[in-house]
Scaffold this active site. Structure first.
Site: not given
Ligand code: ZN
Length: 253
Positions: A126, A134, A159, A201
């Site tokens: 995750h 970016c 960015c 879980s």
């Molecule tokens: Zn970028």
């Protein structure tokens, strides 16, 4: 089978660890709660008070981006103060001993790296919230840079190379799972002989498929979690106790 008490659980876990040659730990929020990191999914947790912002909303709506970053800055004292707990340190001990080649985690808190795992050996399903990227070109940014830009302009920065939005390096709802991490986790599961579920879980798919895959391929399966999981029935050992107390005896071994 479910361990009848903590000490017999620790003893059986010790035997399984001693017999194993390649152990893959799979960690979830439960390993980090003793470090002060809240379980976002738990009842009363952050996500029941603040609906998570889905990826497409982050991309399309500047207000959602500002809100996402305000929430992240509000959490910074919590993440910045967190130190590896007994569970992290026990797994790092097994890693140093050569028992654990790498770790698969659903956590975004960077605590496995802080406990001594090389960044390459932490498979983050995750992502990671302790830095930013970016969403276009993938350039990495420090959170301090994001905060500084936010304070100057009053909004979420883009960015500096490609002008796409900059987001924490996490996987948001509606965002594709990271292909490389999923592939590496699958390879590790295929080669392990002991799979340790710790503080998850097992409700979030496809990540929750890994313990079943390990078991189907002949590995032993241990689940350490305070609450029952849907996969307890297929596990060789289930320990329903505090993770720090369960893994504490393995720190430094
Ligand atoms: Zn970028």
């Amino acid at each position: 089978m479910i361990a009848k008490d903590l000490s017999s659980g620790v003893e059986q876990l010790g035997n399984l660890i001693a017999e194993a040659s390649s152990i893959i730990p799979f960690t979830g929020a439960g390993i980090s709660t003793e470090c002060g990191i809240p379980d976002f999914r738990s009842p009363g947790g952050v996500w029941t008070r603040n609906r998570p912002i889905p990826f497409d909303e982050f991309v399309s709506n500047p207000d959602a981006r500002d809100e996402a970053w305000r929430r992240r800055f509000a959490m910074e004292p919590t993440f910045a103060a967190a130190k590896p707990g007994r569970g992290h340190r026990a797994l790092a001990s097994l890693y140093r001993a050569g028992k654990v080649p790498a770790i698969v985690t659903q956590n975004i808190d960077n605590l496995h790296q802080m406990s001594g795992f090389k960044p390459d050996d932490v498979i983050e399903l995750h992502g990671n919230t302790t830095y930013a990227r970016c969403i276009g070109c993938g350039k990495a940014y420090d959170l301090a840079w994001v905060k500084q830009r936010f304070d100057v302009t009053g909004g979420a920065p883009d960015c500096s190379d490609c002008e796409d939005p900059v987001k924490t390096a996490t996987v948001s709802f509606g965002q594709a799972m990271p292909e490389d991490a999923m592939r590496r986790a699958t390879e590790l599961v295929q080669r392990c002989d002991l799979f340790l579920v710790i503080g998850s879980s097992l409700v979030v798919w496809p990540a929750a498929g890994f313990p079943l895959m390990a078991k189907n391929l002949g590995a032993r399966l241990v689940i350490i979690n305070n609450e029952p999981t849907e996969q307890d029935d297929v596990a060789d050992l289930v320990i329903r106790h505090d993770i720090g107390e369960t893994l504490g005896p393995f720190v430094g071994n």
